[in-house]
Write an enzyme that holds these catalytic residues in place. Structure first.
Site, PDB file in Angstrom:
ATOM      1  N   ARG A 143       0.931  -1.310  -0.014  1.00  7.73           N
ATOM      2  CA  ARG A 143      -0.121  -0.156   0.071  1.00  7.73           C
ATOM      3  C   ARG A 143       0.935   1.235  -0.040  1.00  7.73           C
ATOM      4  O   ARG A 143       1.775   1.495   0.993  1.00  7.73           O
ATOM      5  CB  ARG A 143      -0.966  -0.108   1.163  1.00  7.73           C
ATOM      6  CG  ARG A 143      -1.668   1.357   1.376  1.00  7.73           C
ATOM      7  CD  ARG A 143      -2.731   1.147   2.392  1.00  7.73           C
ATOM      8  NE  ARG A 143      -3.291   2.596   2.674  1.00  7.73           N
ATOM      9  CZ  ARG A 143      -3.450   3.232   3.602  1.00  7.73           C
ATOM     10  NH1 ARG A 143      -3.128   2.690   4.675  1.00  7.73           N
ATOM     11  NH2 ARG A 143      -4.117   4.550   3.677  1.00  7.73           N
ATOM     12  N   HIS A 199      -3.521  10.841   1.318  1.00 10.01           N
ATOM     13  CA  HIS A 199      -2.678  10.487   2.824  1.00 10.01           C
ATOM     14  C   HIS A 199      -2.471  11.768   3.290  1.00 10.01           C
ATOM     15  O   HIS A 199      -1.099  11.909   3.480  1.00 10.01           O
ATOM     16  CB  HIS A 199      -1.761   9.618   2.372  1.00 10.01           C
ATOM     17  CG  HIS A 199      -1.583   8.585   3.854  1.00 10.01           C
ATOM     18  ND1 HIS A 199      -1.709   6.955   3.946  1.00 10.01           N
ATOM     19  CD2 HIS A 199      -1.356   9.026   5.126  1.00 10.01           C
ATOM     20  CE1 HIS A 199      -1.322   6.753   5.114  1.00 10.01           C
ATOM     21  NE2 HIS A 199      -1.190   7.903   5.909  1.00 10.01           N
ATOM     22  N   GLU A 213      -7.923   7.897   6.656  1.00  3.75           N
ATOM     23  CA  GLU A 213      -8.319   8.191   8.114  1.00  3.75           C
ATOM     24  C   GLU A 213      -8.645   9.670   8.021  1.00  3.75           C
ATOM     25  O   GLU A 213      -8.296  10.585   8.584  1.00  3.75           O
ATOM     26  CB  GLU A 213      -6.997   8.490   8.850  1.00  3.75           C
ATOM     27  CG  GLU A 213      -6.331   6.839   9.182  1.00  3.75           C
ATOM     28  CD  GLU A 213      -5.191   6.800  10.202  1.00  3.75           C
ATOM     29  OE1 GLU A 213      -5.229   7.692  10.894  1.00  3.75           O
ATOM     30  OE2 GLU A 213      -4.840   5.723  10.479  1.00  3.75           O
ATOM     31  N   ASN A 257      -7.542   1.075   9.436  1.00  2.00           N
ATOM     32  CA  ASN A 257      -6.344   1.192  10.210  1.00  2.00           C
ATOM     33  C   ASN A 257      -6.889   0.967  11.659  1.00  2.00           C
ATOM     34  O   ASN A 257      -7.562   1.770  12.165  1.00  2.00           O
ATOM     35  CB  ASN A 257      -5.940   2.688   9.876  1.00  2.00           C
ATOM     36  CG  ASN A 257      -5.512   2.888   8.379  1.00  2.00           C
ATOM     37  OD1 ASN A 257      -5.617   1.989   7.786  1.00  2.00           O
ATOM     38  ND2 ASN A 257      -4.864   3.926   8.189  1.00  2.00           N
ATOM     39  N   TYR A 271      -4.871   0.248  15.517  1.00  3.82           N
ATOM     40  CA  TYR A 271      -3.760   0.027  16.481  1.00  3.82           C
ATOM     41  C   TYR A 271      -3.540  -0.505  17.865  1.00  3.82           C
ATOM     42  O   TYR A 271      -2.839  -1.083  18.189  1.00  3.82           O
ATOM     43  CB  TYR A 271      -2.622   1.481  16.218  1.00  3.82           C
ATOM     44  CG  TYR A 271      -2.181   1.788  14.720  1.00  3.82           C
ATOM     45  CD1 TYR A 271      -0.804   1.270  14.656  1.00  3.82           C
ATOM     46  CD2 TYR A 271      -2.893   2.399  14.050  1.00  3.82           C
ATOM     47  CE1 TYR A 271      -0.317   1.846  13.330  1.00  3.82           C
ATOM     48  CE2 TYR A 271      -2.290   2.663  12.859  1.00  3.82           C
ATOM     49  CZ  TYR A 271      -0.791   2.231  12.242  1.00  3.82           C
ATOM     50  OH  TYR A 271      -0.480   2.445  11.416  1.00  3.82           O
ATOM     51  N   GLU A 309      -3.697  -0.891   7.671  1.00  2.00           N
ATOM     52  CA  GLU A 309      -2.592  -0.467   8.678  1.00  2.00           C
ATOM     53  C   GLU A 309      -2.680  -1.252  10.146  1.00  2.00           C
ATOM     54  O   GLU A 309      -3.954  -1.191  10.734  1.00  2.00           O
ATOM     55  CB  GLU A 309      -2.489   0.921   8.882  1.00  2.00           C
ATOM     56  CG  GLU A 309      -1.929   1.931   7.766  1.00  2.00           C
ATOM     57  CD  GLU A 309      -1.883   3.437   8.222  1.00  2.00           C
ATOM     58  OE1 GLU A 309      -1.799   3.638   9.356  1.00  2.00           O
ATOM     59  OE2 GLU A 309      -2.202   4.188   7.201  1.00  2.00           O
TER      60      GLU A 309
HETATM   61  C1  BGC Z   1      -1.305   6.985   9.660  1.00  2.00           C
HETATM   62  C2  BGC Z   1      -0.055   6.676   9.471  1.00  2.00           C
HETATM   63  C3  BGC Z   1       0.975   6.823  10.594  1.00  2.00           C
HETATM   64  C4  BGC Z   1       0.375   5.579  11.554  1.00  2.00           C
HETATM   65  C5  BGC Z   1       1.225   5.613  12.344  1.00  2.00           C
HETATM   66  C6  BGC Z   1      -1.799   6.283  11.223  1.00  2.00           C
HETATM   67  O1  BGC Z   1      -2.669   7.221  11.479  1.00  2.00           O
HETATM   68  O2  BGC Z   1      -2.232   6.779   8.534  1.00  2.00           O
HETATM   69  O3  BGC Z   1       0.446   7.579   8.242  1.00  2.00           O
HETATM   70  O4  BGC Z   1       2.451   6.593  10.238  1.00  2.00           O
HETATM   71  O5  BGC Z   1      -0.723   5.896  11.895  1.00  2.00           O
HETATM   72  O6  BGC Z   1       1.499   6.722  13.517  1.00  2.00           O
END
Ligand code: BGC
Length: 493
Positions: A95, A140, A186, A326, A328, A394
């Site tokens: 990507r 982006h 995002e 995305n 985390y 992501e």
């Molecule tokens: C973003 C990325 C960023 C990643 C880690 C995401 O919010 O899309 O560009 O590097 O988080 O921080």
């Protein structure tokens, strides 16, 4: 005998933790990155300034280490090396994003930068020659600065036509090479952080007002691009176009109804603000009601959340061919009182976000290694948006330590990939791809070069900007080859 039993128990508990199934045959397994964060060459060969170039150049104090993305990983010159790494890892998709400022420096189609176009053609050729499928993000976060200055960027409804023109240009120019498209990455970060809290470029502070105006215009821009693809390119190119939504899982702080409602609010304001109009039509009902109520109490004549017309609801509904996520981390969400007075997006949500003391701390207050959160999130998306095809665009481990022995990253990847397999096989979530962030360290926006997410370390101080292998790159390579998280001979098809 005792020792034998103990080792059986350990093996068993390990095996129970990690899903032993293989990834489905066509499952996309890849890595991601974005133009601003890796390319460098910020003004080379006709590229113009983006809002992030401008932000870092003019307000260095807003970036953790006062750095900018002028050179970054120098992928503008080193893209062949990057593709070779991806190939060597055995991954089948990458990507990447196109910098609007590199191909259309005025932001409009009157001035095509042939050198910029050629750069991406070269990248696509390199990927094609190495059998890697590109997934291409159009936006982006790198709006041409000139559009911010001339017309206010996403605060102006005419962004929809401008973005549509840019999208058509890319579909026309790169459509044979790229079949997987992402319109906007995002939107919550673009609008709530860029045009609301003002911590991200373009740094507009209009919390609880401008961020909602941005959200509406951004969704119209996304839908415009999708319709252009649908009407003019789909038949010929047979590709797919989606918007990326992002968010942490919000686990209810207790069994109380109030905390469960707080969790739903956090999810519907976070992901639903963008997901609902695209997958179900219109803003989420609870978001509409809540912002309207609070706006009235605050003395506004109408809701701070601008309404869509019926025509706009129809135009936006159904404009994502898959759901791009995305994700985390996970946080707890509890009900909290937010005073009426100063309008703000967070006050509209009124949910306190907190971490359990037993969770292993990391370098970031919002970041925890909790794969069960991803599994719950995937199930929530499945149920809320009528079981769409989902690609994780992501997911990755954030560190402030750039060690090569990144066992914490390996632990994270193993757990999150296993949660993906659980979601696919146990929960029947229609998950078709996983993209790790990131192939290499990069310029992390306001985190500058002090936040590390790469499976390759970049030595930014060395003028050659070398890519140096971390332990996690080896781990991910084995997974890509075996398509399984445990020993191959114990793996279940
Ligand atoms: C973003 C990325 C960023 C990643 C880690 C995401 O919010 O899309 O560009 O590097 O988080 O921080």
């Amino acid at each position: 005998m005792k020792l034998f039993l103990l080792s059986c128990i350990i093996t068993l508990s390990f095996a129970q933790d990690i899903n032993p199934r293989k990834f489905p045959p066509n499952f996309l397994l890849g890595v991601a990155n974005a133009a601003t964060q890796i390319e460098g060459g910020w003004n080379e060969d006709g590229k113009s300034e983006s809002i992030w170039d401008h932000f870092a150049h003019n307000f260095p104090e807003k970036i953790a280490d006062k750095s900018n993305a002028d050179i970054a990983c120098d992928s503008y010159h080193k893209y062949k090396e990057d593709v070779a790494l991806i190939k060597a890892m055995g991954l089948n998709h990458y990507r990447l994003s196109i910098a609007w400022t590199r191909v259309l420096p005025t932001g409009r189609t009157d001035n095509v930068n042939e050198a910029g176009v050629q750069y991406y053609k070269n990248v696509f050729k390199e990927l094609r020659d190495n059998g890697i499928i590109p997934m291409v993000t159009l936006y982006h976060w790198d709006l041409p600065q000139i559009l911010q200055e001339e017309m206010g960027g996403f605060m102006n409804e005419s962004i929809a036509d401008l973005f549509g023109d840019y999208a058509r240009f890319c579909f026309e120019t790169f459509g044979e090479d790229a079949k997987w498209w992402v319109t906007i990455n995002e939107p919550k970060q673009v609008c709530q952080v860029g045009y609301g809290a003002g911590r991200y470029a373009p740094g507009i502070k209009s919390n609880g007002v401008g961020d909602y105006v941005c959200a509406k215009n951004l969704l119209l821009a996304h839908a415009r691009a999708w319709h252009i693809y649908d009407e003019e390119f789909r038949e010929k190119n047979q590709g797919k176009v989606a918007i990326v939504v992002d968010g942490s899982w919000a686990e209810p702080g207790s069994d109380n109804e109030a905390d469960k409602a707080a969790s739903e609010r956090a999810l519907h304001f976070g992901v639903g603000l963008y997901g609902n109009p695209v997958f179900n039509g219109d803003w989420p009902e609870l978001v509409k009601q809540r912002v309207a109520e609070r706006s009235k109490l605050e003395g506004f004549s109408e809701s701070r959340l601008p309404a869509f017309t019926d025509e706009q609801i129809k135009y936006i509904n159904g404009t994502s061919d898959y759901l791009a996520l995305n994700h985390y981390s996970t946080m707890m969400a509890s009900d909290s009182e937010a005073p009426i007075g100063q309008p703000s997006f967070d006050n509209d949500i009124s949910a306190r976000s907190w971490a359990k003391p037993e969770w292993t701390p990391t370098s970031q207050w919002w970041f925890y290694d909790l794969p069960w959160g991803l599994r719950k999130f995937l199930n929530w998306l499945k149920n809320t948006y009528n079981n769409p095809e989902i690609v994780i665009t992501e997911n990755g481990y954030v560190d402030n330590d750039d060690t090569l022995e990144d066992d914490r990253r390996i632990h994270y990847l193993r757990g999150y990939l296993s949660a993906c397999l659980d979601a696919i096989y146990e929960d029947k979530v229609n998950l078709i791809g996983y993209t790790a962030w990131s192939i290499m360290d990069d310029w992390e926006w306001t985190g500058g070069y002090s936040s590390f997410l790469g499976m390759y370390k970049i030595d930014f101080k060395d003028p050659d900007i070398p890519r140096i292998k971390r332990k996690s790159a080896g781990y991910f390579t084995t997974i890509a080859h075996n398509r399984c998280l445990i020993d191959l001979d114990k793996c279940i098809e």
